[in-house]
Structure formats: structure tokens, C-alpha cells
Enzyme design. Structure first.
Site, PDB file in Angstrom:
ATOM      1  CB  CYS A 252     -15.544  20.155  -6.352  1.00 30.42           C
ATOM      2  SG  CYS A 252     -14.186  20.010  -5.219  1.00 30.42           S
TER       3      CYS A 252
ATOM      4  CB  THR B 287       2.831  -1.055  -3.033  1.00 31.43           C
ATOM      5  OG1 THR B 287       2.472  -1.891  -1.944  1.00 31.43           O
ATOM      6  CG2 THR B 287       4.116  -1.553  -3.631  1.00 31.43           C
TER       7      THR B 287
ATOM      8  CG  ASN C  72       5.642  -4.443  -0.507  1.00 33.33           C
ATOM      9  OD1 ASN C  72       4.808  -4.734  -1.375  1.00 33.33           O
ATOM     10  ND2 ASN C  72       6.897  -4.180  -0.794  1.00 33.33           N
TER      11      ASN C  72
END
Lengths: 546, 779
Positions: free
Chosen positions: A188, A440, A442
Site C-alpha cells: 500500500c 446505519t 436505514n
């Protein structure tokens, strides 16, 4: 005026007090102007190469200008951004060649316009960015991309700060060096460059950067641990730990080792994230800017190499329209699973086979259609045995033993161990995992009010499954239902060989989802991977201790 | 009664057996004859025999055992001896009936939980009621006569770690959660919990109701604490808290012992501890047999406190006998020593040890009851018969650095600032310094100065000294004796301040390491009595008060301080007159030194005053004594006194003390002064010192580097013009002229100017005169 000096000046820019920022900016201004003056006659803009005698001077100046460029784009303070832009303009007017950023924004995969603009931030992000800027003196591309999820970003920066800068068993330069080692394991370049700079800034010995064999023996001993953790953490045994802890004068203490393990796992998974989101080099580091005038095509070489062509873009768009409804299908499946969960109960044997199936399937070779990328810094010298990786391992058809999470879990066992040996850090990690797992909004693509917990759990458990970590109470059949093949390939590549991620892979999963949601997935991947590696490492340490 | 006979029939010894696999949980049947061990790969029943465990039954049957056998928890019904329940890691709750004729004893299977079930619990009195708590955040109550759950309780959070029916309240159960909360539920009301409180930071792994006390619930968490809660009041109250060294996995009250509970940990620590919750700092008993973490503990019989069974990850099942337990109290170190934030020193030890050396404090107290009352404070704890700790009574001494609440070095600063070291005749210097010391309530130092004056100053010569001076010398005896008295009083007071007298002498039953916390903590427990009858709150108060005034700095240990007083009292003889030199007549006032002199060497106070004018003592005569005195002060840590005297005496004493020692003293004193930022004093001391090494301190780093205020380059040349930008540096921000002379500038913005201009300016404005917007401060 050496680099250390300069660092002091840049630091002042992070102050929240506008007048001291102003003063620091003045200094920088003077410094740049003086450099230009001392460079003597301004090189003829037509001549292709600057006079050789000025090499060191001009490279100094260039580094300075690159930093200014970075500030003009990335500084969270508007006044500094403006001043830097002015300064660059002025420098250009004098006739000095100024750099320009390479690539399009922080990520190769995500169009720049999608990512938060530093100039238009809401209050919360602004303050997070200001904090980060004050601490690090920069705003790296990783943070910008994570800016999609401020709640997580805040915690991430806090953890990183604690891990790299606060009190801890390891010395500062060692921490960065270990970060470099871990990132180098996955080639990386981005992280390696970032930490090479930090490493030098905190007074690390530049000699170490020539390769692991130049580093002290104590650090060399970590090579093995690094290798195993990155690719096959389940092979870690208490003998490995013992070897590190009982090596006469080169031995590590338990507290140091915990710190090391956390650093290694963090940077392995951060490398995954970096590749998974196609993070571009920071503007002020090598490869993040160029002094060449923009080419006609408007795309630089590395964009093309990664398939970031305009054609691709169009092609992608077409596919999206064809495949609309993908999200709906997924949601339908989730709903079904939710409902039929109670009705049809698979036998225990069936459950076990499902897990094994996922596990072996996840070991299969990822189609290697991708081209090798050439790291600009020779990163492989930071670790030994570059050939060791997943490739030869899954070809041998090795069997991954199963770790039952009920026997060794982060919440019950890992946390206690970390907190015992590295006080307070367990808490930070715990929060980080929880935020990542529970994050989250939703939403799913354009749909609102969706309970995504099932999907998140499937992703999390799938990654743990790849590491042989099994949840007794999970039906691994769900994974097959919820994660399609393209997505699985992406996850596998990301976790196993993140360096092979391409934009095509990134684009091809979950086409209709927003970029922020894809970054969310990447965060999940990163944390799940980190936890998996950490679990194996901590289990080995626990076994050593008992 | 029957129970009791039952108990008495149980006997046994500490024993163990190997299991085939690590155990996750164990449970014992009611009559204490059998124990069930459950784990991921084991599910067996062992009989408890006199001399060992005997495997009775393997419940893990079938060729390919399903995950239903992978148990996280197991419980044996306390009413129905054939009934068992297990919680499986895959989310199943299984009941087993040992009375089933076939090999497979599985009776019922409930698969309603979606995640791992962490805990199952039978109702203590209701035969058919079973409760389960799961990782999915739900608790379910099953009626064993029905195929599915009767009611579901949602904790509104994830991961139930433990559920326990209350033993006394039929309808109540407690549930502990991963987020640190504990909820109380009524089994009849599944819609909402009755109570909720946050018990721990991080997961609460376990809870246990007290078998007798209705409202007591013990909880253990990842934060390494065991807490006992009292639920009987309207507000849930934490009554006891035990800090362990690792996260607490299980907690079980010990039968028949009201304050005892057993704990084991989830990680790192393999021992089982039995705590007396009133003694939270040291385990009452420890079982150290296991080689890996203990996963399950249970008291063998619910009325027998002497047998503990435990299962462990190291694949062994143990029966521990209480008499074989190790008692950490016996091995604990009964002495403790600790420094406080402000330099206080506390020392605790067994009383027997403390009283062994001549207890000076006691003497002091008797002699000077007036001043002494405050320090001996005794706390008595009523011995509690139920406590089984060895009675250890220990004494705690606190040696406070005085001078009240502040840094504790105020006296030092005050003294340093007020002492005069030069600029006046010797006698006056001494006099002044004596006054200073007296004012600061440092009688010993004060007297020392006075004595020095007497020893070294010119003979009281009317022609030389003024009337006033004469008066003084006339007064001398008086002064002297007065200060003597004062001093001895002060000394004794100091004694008491130093708290030789054991202050808080606590009669406690624990080792005294814990004493401190003991006295402050624990509201729940008893009764401290002030043992000293005289002591009441007022005294306590006034004592604090005095404390602030008193400034005795060093910790004088009693042995040192005390003999002094004796010496003063029985000074045996007058000094022998030695030949006199004209410049130095004098009185011998050696009480100062008496601290380090033996009594034979010292001079009686009275004789001193009488001898006042016997003019035959040359100053030289005193030199050894003074030298000793200086060494004494330096050794005591009062290098200030040593150096001050050294400077004031100058040539009179200098040659007596070797150069290196002097230099050492000077250096220490200067270092101290600089720590306290007494730059002026330190400079004065440097100036007045006669050591070469010290004098030259002033000569170093006298260069001031400045940068040009315009171009920020160092000003290399001597003039006022920067040779780079050719502008005048150091321009006054107020009058814009070049400053030649005193230039004052702000360290914040580096603007400045003529001292008087800037002072003037800053009287009117807070901002920098240069207009940079900086808020400059001029102090």
C-alpha cells in the site's frame, strides 16, 4: 531551514485562533518568496530542465509548494485555503512552475464531486476536520473519504491519534515504522508514503527505511508476525508469541506486543480500505501532484491505468440502467429471510456444512484479470519474503481451522486482554467496532427506512468466515442469499489481496448503491478484518499467558 | 432440621477429575450428590462420592452431535431432580429429562431465539417455569408443558448476559445486559421492565440474588467490579463494591454466610475468590487449583458453605474444600506507606509494631495535653461477630507537611524573601532574621539566629551599641529563656503535628493497607468511635486551623525532636570559660545545636543567661558547634538555614567548613530558589557567596540573542540597524523611535518599546500598541 523547522510552522496553521494562523501563513509566505529569490534568476520557463546546480534548492522549494498546494485544497480553514491559492498564483506570476494535483480528488473510484468538499462542510464535520488538522497538520484523503460517515470518522481519528501520538508502550518512530511494515505487506504505497514522512518527522532513523534488515533486530523479529497476521492469522501460535517475548535483549514486553498487534492489524485493514476505496496519494506526497503542465487528454497516466476512462464511465452508466431493480431484489430477499426464518429450520449438520461451504468457497482463487500496479516507492523492502501470501496458500488447498466465536470473542475475551495490557485502548477499540457494526442510516440506495442489520451482519460474518471464525448462532445460508457473486469477489479481494482491487470491481458490485454506502461497506470490511486478525493474535497471546 | 442433618452427612475433600473437554458451565442437583458439566464438546453427569467424581451419564449421544449439545449454560432444576436445561450456542434452549428410558434424554427443544442463548434459569419454586436470556436481546419464559414460550421480554438492547429469578420474590427476575444495564422484570408483565439501572461500564456478565436478603443483588462486569445492590428501597443503591483484577464472569453468594460471595473471572486470572463484601480489598479465600480460566462455579449444597465446585477451560472439574483454601490475608503485607499529593506521608502498620519503639507521641501528649488533643484520633470499628477475618489492629500515622493546604513550602518562600543576608551590621542581621523566623512560627530557627548573634557579635559595648542595643542585651536573658520555653513548647507541638502519636489508630480487622479507604468509603458499615474522649468536632476543627498557622516544614522524627526537650531541661553545667578575645565576648546559647549535641555537651539555659557577660569566649570557640549546627540543618533538608547562616557569618565560619560542602549547599539552595522562581533572592545569594564556583554562575549565559523585528533574522551586529533589511530594529511601538536602553517587549507578539511608554500605554489599553491585535499583558 530544515524539514523539522518547517513542521513547526505548518503546525501553527492548525490553530483555531485565526490570528496565529494568519501569522504562520505570513511566515510561510515569506519563506516561499525568499526561496524563490535565493534560487537566483528565474529559470526560463521554456527550458525543459532547471539548472542542475539548484537541484536541492529547487526540490526544497517544490516540496514547499506542494505543501502549499495541499493546503489550498485541503485545509479546513477557508482563510488559509484562499491565502494559499493566492500565494501559488503569485509564485506562478513570478514565473516559477507550480504544481497541480494529480488525479481527481481523494479517490480514484469515487467522483470528486460526490465526496465532501472541504469548502462546504456542515458544522460537525468541520470541527472534526479542524481537530484532525490541528493534530496531524494535514487532512488525508482517507479522512476525506470517511467523511461520508462522520460518526465513524470521529472515532477513527481518535483511535488513530491515541495509537500513534499518545502515551503508549512504544516509541513514536517505532509506531510509524510498524505501520509502514504492515502497509507494505499489502504494497500500500499510499500508507507507506504517509508514514515514511511521519516517521522522519518524529526523528526516525532514515536508514531503517532502506529495508527491514537495517532496522534493529527487535523490529526485525516482527516480520514473521506481520506476515502471518496479514495473510493467515489462524496459524499464529503461542510459540510465535513466546519467540517475541523471550528473545534476550531483543525481547518485547507484553504491553508493547499488544500495541504492536493493534498497529499491525489496524494498518493491514487500513490498507484494505485504502485500496478498496481507491484512495489517491495525498496532494503533497510523491505522486499526489505534478509539475508537468496538464496534458491534453485531461487524464493522467495512472487514471488510465486504472481504467478510469470516460468510456468506462458511460459503459457503467448503461449497465446501471439495465440492472435497476437489483436493490429491490435484495430487499425482497431480506424480507423473505426475515419471515421464513422461523418456519424452515435447517438441521445442525446442514448449518455446519453451510459454514464450511462458505469458508472453502471463499478460499477459491480470485480471478486475476487485473494488471499489476507498480509501486512508486519500493515498498517490498519493508518486509521479508514477499512471495508469502494467499496465493500459494490456497493453491496448496490448506484447511482453515475453525475458531468459534463463543469460545473467544472480542467482547468477552479480547477486550479484557487489551484493556489489561494497554489501558483505555480496549475501550476505544470496542467503541470503534461497535460504531462500525451498528452504523446505519436505514437506507438502501434510494429506499428509506430499511432495516439493514441483516445485510450488515451477513457481510461481517462472511468476512469472519473467511478467517475461519464461526458464529454458532448464524445461518451461513443467508450469506449466499444476500451477497451476490460480484460482491463476494470484491470482499474476498479486499480482504485477501487488496492491492488487486480495480475500479471495475468497485463499480461492478451494488451498482445502484450510493458511493457513501459503498464506503460504508468498506468500513465494515476493514473493521471486520481487523477484529478477525486481532482475535487470532490475542488468542495466541492468551494461550501464551495461560 | 432435616436440612441440617442432610448437610452434615456431606463430607469429602478437595478433589478433581479430568473432563474430556473444556467446561462452559456446571450445575449441581439439589441433594448435592450429582453435578452436571456442560461445554462445547461435553455434556456429562458426575456423581460426587467420598473420594472422587464418578461419571454417571454422558448426555452427548448420537454419532454426529448437533449444535444443540454445544452448551453455553446448564442448570439443574432445584425442585425436580430429573430435570435439566441447557442453553446452546446456536440459540436453542433444550430441556433434558433423566427419567427418560432411552439413551437420548432430550425432552424439549425451543428454537425461538435467533442468537446464542447465554443463560437459562429455572424458577426456584415453580416446577414448569424456565427463563432464558439470549444474545438477540430477548428473554423468554417457557412453560415446560407447552411447546413454545409463554412470554417474551424485550430488553430493548442487545445481548442479555444473565437472567436470574429472585429467590424470595415469586414474580421477579433480574436480567443483565451487555451495555451495562440491569433490568428488573415482573414475570406477569412482559411489556415493560419494572426497573432499570446502569450497573457497570461495559457488559454485566453475571448477577446473583442473595439467598436470604430479599433485595440484594450482586452483579459482576467486564469493568472488573463486583457490586452489591440494594433493591428494597425506592432508589436502587450500591451498597458494596469489590474491585477484582480481571473481568468477572460468575458471581455466587456463599450459603449461610451473609456477606460472602465467590467470583471467577473470564480472562487471564484463573483463581476463584471468595470475598467478604465488607472487606473489598483482599479476598477472604482463594482457590488456586485451575490452570485455565474458571468457567463455572457453584456451591455444592445450598446450605453448606464449605464445598465449592468449579469447572474450567482446562478440562477439569474440582471440588474445593473451604479449609484448603488459601487465605491471602495471612500473606498480606501489613505495612503500608504512601505519599500524598502535597507531600504528606502516611504510614500504617500493625499496632504492635508501631508501639514498640519509645512512643514519643504519647509522652508528648501527656506533657502537653493542651496542644496535643487533636492528633490522636482513634477510630474503632465494632468487631462484627459475623466477620471471619483475623482481627488485626493497626495504626496509621500521617506525617503531614505543614503550612496548610497550599504547596507546603510557603515558609520557604517567605523566609527566602524576608531574610536579610547583607547590608546591615551582623547583629542587626541576626536580629532581623530571628524576627522573621519567629514571625513565621519557626522558633528553632529564630532561636538559632538569636544565639548566633550572641555568640558572634561584638561584646555589648556601650560605645558601640546604642541605648537600644544595650537594652536588648539587657533583655537578652529574658528573651532567651522565653524563646526557650517557646521553643520547647513549639517542639512538642511539632511532635504532635508530626503525629508521632499514632493518629488514626483504627481497630480494624483487616490489614491496614486498606484502612484509608475503609474509613472514608462504605456508608453501609458501621460505627467509628472517637476513642479519645477529649476529642470532639471542635477540636478537630481547630486543629485544622492551627495547622495552617503552624509552618514547621520538615518532618522531624520524634526521636530527634524529643531528646532536645530533655536536654533543655537538664542542662548539666555551665560552659567552661575559655580565654576571651576582644572582638568576641559571648554567651553560649547552644540550644540550637542541642538538637545534635549530646546532653553533656550542651549548656544549660539558665547558666547561659547568667553567663551572659562572662567575656572570655572567643568566637572560635563556637565554631565547631556552629559548624555542627549548620551540618545538622543541611542534613535536615533546611539548606536555606545553612546557607543563610553561612552568608551572614561570612568569614567567621567560612574556613571551618570545607569548600565542597559549602558549594554543595549553595547549589542546592540556589536550585531550590530557582524552582520557586525566587530569581532575585537566588541572585543575591549567588552574589554574596564566596565560593568561586558559585560566583561564576552569574557570569554565564548573559548573552541575549535577538532577531530583527522586520525580517526575523538574527541581529548579528551590535548596532541598532539590522544589517540585512537595513531598518532599525527595536523601534518603540508607541513613539516609533529606536529604543536605546531598557526595551520591554511582549513575549506573545514580540512587539514592545520603551519601558515607560509601554507601561503608560498598557494602563489605558489592553491591546498591543503596535496594533497587531494581541492582548499583551504587562505584569
Amino acid at each position: 531551514m530544515d524539514m523539522r523547522d518547517a513542521a513547526g510552522r505548518w503546525d501553527a496553521l492548525g490553530s483555531r485562533d485565526s490570528s496565529s494562523r494568519h501569522a504562520a501563513m505570513e511566515l510561510i509566505h515569506q519563506e516561499v518568496m525568499k526561496r524563490i529569490e535565493t534560487m537566483g534568476p528565474i529559470p526560463d520557463p521554456q527550458s525543459s530542465s532547471p539548472p542542475a546546480m539548484d537541484d536541492s534548492l529547487s526540490s526544497d522549494l517544490n516540496a514547499l509548494l506542494a505543501h502549499v498546494l495541499m493546503l489550498s485544497k485541503r485545509c479546513p480553514y477557508e482563510d488559509i485555503r484562499k491565502k494559499c491559492t493566492c500565494l501559488l498564483q503569485k509564485v506562478q506570476d513570478v514565473g516559477v512552475r507550480i504544481p497541480r494535483p494529480v488525479g481527481n480528488g481523494p479517490s480514484r473510484f469515487i467522483p470528486e464531486k460526490e465526496i465532501l468538499q472541504v469548502s462546504k462542510l456542515d458544522k460537525r464535520i468541520q470541527s472534526i476536520f479542524e481537530d484532525a488538522f490541528a493534530v496531524l497538520g494535514r487532512l488525508d484523503n482517507i479522512s476525506l473519504v470517511m467523511g461520508f460517515h462522520p460518526q465513524y470518522l470521529e472515532n477513527f481519528l481518535k483511535t488513530q491519534h491515541y495509537l500513534l501520538q499518545m502515551d503508549g508502550p512504544l516509541s513514536l518512530h517505532c509506531r510509524h515504522y510498524i505501520g509502514i511494515m504492515a502497509a507494505a505487506r499489502h504494497q500500500c504505497t499510499y500508507l507507506v508514503n504517509l508514514h515514511v514522512n511521519d516517521f522522519l518527522q518524529v526523528g526516525g532513523d532514515p536508514k531503517w527505511l532502506n529495508g527491514l534488515e537495517e532496522a534493529p533486530q527487535k523490529l526485525q523479529a516482527l516480520g514473521e508476525l506481520n506476515k502471518i497476521l496479514a495473510h493467515r492469522p489462524w496459524l499464529l501460535t503461542k510459540e510465535h508469541i513466546e519467540r517475541l517475548l523471550k528473545a534476550e535483549e531483543h525481547s518485547w514486553s507484553l504491553a508493547e506486543l499488544i500495541h504492536v498487534v493493534v498497529l499491525l492489524t489496524l494498518y493491514h485493514s487500513l490498507a484494505s480500505f485504502t485500496f478498496g476505496c481507491g484512495i489517491n496519494p495525498d496532494i503533497h506526497t510523491d505522486g499526489g501532484h505534478t509539475f508537468r503542465p496538464p496534458s491534453l487528454s485531461g487524464y493522467c497516466a495512472c487514471d488510465i491505468a486504472n481504467g478510469n476512462g470516460a468510456l468506462e464511465e458511460m459503459f457503467g452508466n448503461q449497465q446501471v440502467s439495465e440492472l435497476s431493480g437489483e436493490v429491490e431484489v435484495l430487499m425482497e430477499k431480506m424480507k423473505q429471510l426475515q419471515e421464513c426464518h422461523d418456519e424452515e429450520e435447517a438441521s445442525q449438520e446442514e448449518m455446519a456444512t453451510r459454514f464450511e461451504r462458505e469458508k472453502t468457497e471463499s478460499m477459491l482463487v480470485v480471478t486475476s484479470e487485473d494488471e499489476e500496479c507498480v509501486p512508486s516507492r519500493d515498498v517490498s523492502r519493508h518486509f521479508e519474503d514477499p512471495s508469502y501470501g494467499y496465493k500459494d496458500f490456497y493453491r496448496r488447498g490448506e484447511h482453515v481451522p475453525t475458531l468459534r466465536v463463543q469460545d473467544y470473542s472480542w467482547e468477552d475475551h479480547g477486550f479484557s486482554l487489551v484493556n489489561r495490557l494497554y489501558p483505555d485502548f480496549g475501550q476505544l477499540l470496542d467503541e470503534k467496532f461497535q460504531i462500525a457494526y451498528n452504523l446505519t442510516y436505514n437506507t438502501m440506495a434510494t429506499h428509506q427506512g430499511v432495516d439493514t442489520s441483516m445485510l450488515r451482519r451477513a457481510i461481517w460474518n462472511y468476512i469472519h468466515c473467511m478467517f475461519g471464525i464461526r458464529y454458532d448462532d448464524y445461518d451461513y445460508g443467508e450469506i449466499n442469499q444476500l451477497l451476490d457473486r460480484g460482491f463476494k469477489v470484491y470482499i474476498k479481494t479486499m480482504v485477501r489481496t487488496p492491492e488487486k482491487i480495480t475500479k471495475r470491481m468497485y463499480d461492478s458490485f451494488w451498482r445502484q448503491f450510493k458511493h457513501s454506502e459503498k464506503v460504508h461497506v468498506n468500513l465494515l470490511l476493514m473493521e471486520a478484518r481487523m477484529q478477525a486478525e486481532l482475535l487470532y493474535a490475542l488468542r495466541a497471546i492468551t494461550r501464551y499467558m495461560t | 432440621m432435616e436440612k441440617l442433618t442432610r448437610v452434615s452427612t456431606i463430607s469429602g475433600r478437595t478433589m478433581f477429575c479430568h473432563l474430556d473437554a473444556p467446561a462452559n458451565a456446571i450445575s449441581v442437583c439439589r441433594d448435592a450428590t450429582q453435578v452436571v458439566v456442560a461445554g462445547r464438546n461435553i455434556f456429562k453427569i458426575y456423581g460426587l462420592e467420598e473420594d472422587g467424581f464418578v461419571e454417571r451419564l454422558n448426555l452427548r449421544v448420537g454419532r454426529k452431535p448437533s449444535l444443540n449439545f454445544s452448551c453455553a449454560d446448564v442448570m439443574w432444576h432445584q425442585m425436580e431432580e430429573n430435570l435439566l436445561a441447557t442453553a446452546a450456542t446456536n440459540g436453542a434452549v433444550v430441556t433434558w429429562n433423566l427419567a427418560r428410558p432411552c439413551r437420548n434424554k432430550q425432552e424439549q427443544l425451543f428454537t425461538e431465539h435467533k442468537r446464542t442463548v447465554n443463560k437459562v434459569c429455572f424458577h426456584p419454586t415453580e416446577v414448569n417455569m424456565l427463563l432464558s436470556g439470549s444474545q438477540d436481546g430477548f428473554m423468554k419464559c417457557f412453560d415446560l408443558r407447552k411447546k413454545e414460550s409463554v412470554s417474551t421480554f424485550s430488553g430493548q438492547s442487545e445481548s442479555v448476559r444473565d437472567v436470574q429469578f429472585s429467590i424470595k420474590d415469586y414474580f421477579t427476575f433480574a436480567a443483565s445486559f451487555e451495555n451495562g444495564n440491569v433490568q428488573l422484570w415482573d414475570i406477569r408483565r412482559p411489556d415493560r421492565y419494572e426497573r432499570m439501572f446502569t450497573a457497570h461500564t461495559g457488559p454485566v456478565f453475571c448477577c446473583d440474588w442473595h439467598p436470604e436478603d430479599r433485595g440484594w443483588l450482586a452483579t459482576g462486569g467486564r469493568d472488573k467490579m463486583v457490586k452489591v445492590w440494594d433493591m428494597s428501597t425506592s432508589r436502587v443503591k450500591e451498597i458494596y463494591c469489590v474491585q477484582t483484577i480481571a473481568s468477572v464472569a460468575r458471581v455466587k453468594w456463599r450459603p449461610e454466610r451473609r456477606y460472602h460471595l465467590a467470583t471467577c473471572s473470564m480472562m487471564v486470572d484463573h483463581n476463584i475468590y471468595v470475598w467478604d463484601v465488607r472487606r473489598p480489598f483482599i479476598p477472604f479465600a482463594t482457590f488456586e487449583e485451575h490452570k485455565d480460566v474458571t468457567t463455572g462455579i457453584v456451591w455444592r449444597h445450598q446450605h453448606d458453605p464449605y464445598f465449592l465446585l468449579s469447572g474450567s477451560k482446562d478440562s477439569t472439574l474440582y471440588q474445593h474444600m473451604f479449609k484448603d483454601a488459601s487465605r491471602p490475608v495471612d500473606r498480606a503485607n501489613p505495612e503500608g506507606l504512601c505519599f500524598g499529593l502535597f507531600g504528606d506521608l502516611a504510614f500504617a502498620a500493625k499496632e504492635s509494631l508501631m508501639s514498640a519503639p519509645p512512643s514519643v507521641g504519647d509522652v508528648g501528649r501527656k506533657t502537653y495535653p493542651g496542644g496535643d488533643r487533636r492528633y490522636p484520633i482513634f477510630f474503632f470499628k465494632k468487631p462484627d461477630v459475623t466477620e471471619q477475618f483475623e482481627q488485626v489492629s493497626s495504626a496509621l500515622s500521617v506525617f503531614e507537611s505543614e503550612a496548610g493546604s497550599s504547596v507546603g513550602m510557603d515558609w520557604f518562600i517567605n523566609t527566602a524573601q524576608s531574610y536579610l543576608l547583607s547590608g546591615k551590621p551582623f547583629g542587626e542581621l541576626c536580629e532581623h532574621n530571628a524576627q522573621v523566623a519567629k514571625r513565621l512560627n519557626r522558633p528553632q530557627e529564630s532561636t538559632t539566629w538569636t544565639m548566633l548573634r550572641i555568640m558572634f557579635s561584638e561584646p555589648a559595648n556601650p560605645s558601640l551599641s546604642s541605648n537600644h542595643n544595650l537594652n536588648k542585651s539587657g533583655n537578652l536573658p529574658l528573651v532567651n529563656s522565653f524563646s526557650m520555653k517557646e521553643m520547647s513548647a513549639a517542639l512538642s507541638e511539632r511532635n504532635k503535628e508530626n503525629r508521632q502519636d499514632n493518629l488514626h489508630s483504627l481497630e480494624t480487622n483487616l490489614n491496614n493497607n486498606d484502612e484509608n479507604e475503609e474509613t472514608e468509603g462504605s456508608e453501609g458499615q458501621a460505627e467509628y468511635l472517637f476513642g479519645d474522649a477529649e476529642l470532639d468536632d471542635d477540636d478537630l476543627y481547630s486543629m485544622e486551623h492551627d495547622n495552617q498557622a503552624a509552618e514547621e516544614p520538615e518532618y522531624l522524627l520524634p526521636q530527634e525532636a524529643f531528646p532536645l526537650r530533655h536536654e533543655i531541661i537538664d542542662h548539666p553545667s555551665a560552659p567552661e570559660p575559655v580565654q576571651e578575645r576582644p572582638e568576641s565576648p559571648h554567651v553560649s546559647g547552644s540550644e540550637t545545636e542541642s538538637t545534635c549535641l549530646t546532653s553533656t555537651e550542651s549548656f544549660s539555659l539558665i547558666s547561659v543567661s547568667q553567663l551572659l557577660f562572662s567575656p572570655h569566649l572567643p568566637p572560635k570557640f563556637f565554631c565547631p558547634i556552629v559548624k555542627e549546627m549548620l551540618c545538622y540543618y543541611a542534613e535536615q533538608g533546611d539548606v536555606q538555614m545553612a546557607v543563610s547562616v553561612l552568608i551572614v557569618l561570612g568569614d567567621r565560619i567560612r574556613k571551618e567548613i570545607d569548600e565542597l560542602t559549602q558549594e554543595h549547599w549553595y547549589m542546592s539552595y540556589i536550585d531550590l530558589l530557582q524552582r520557586f522562581e525566587l530569581w532575585n533572592v537566588s541572585n543575591e545569594v549567588i552574589k554574596l557567596s564566596t565560593c568561586g564556583a558559585i560566583m561564576c554562575l552569574n557570569q554565564t549565559s548573559t548573552t541575549l540573542h535577538i532577531n530583527c523585528s522586520n525580517c526575523k533574522r538574527p541581529m548579528s551586529n551590535k548596532g541598532w540597524i539590522c544589517d540585512r533589511c537595513h531598518q532599525c530594529a527595536s523601534v518603540c511601538a508607541v513613539c516609533h523611535h529606536v529604543v536605546k536602553g531598557l526595551f520591554v517587549w511582549c513575549q506573545g507578539c514580540s512587539h514592545g518599546g520603551h519601558l515607560e511608554h509601554v507601561m503608560e500605554w498598557l494602563k489605558h489599553s489592553k491591546h498591543c500598541p503596535a496594533g497587531c491585535g494581541h492582548l499583551c499583558e504587562y505584569t
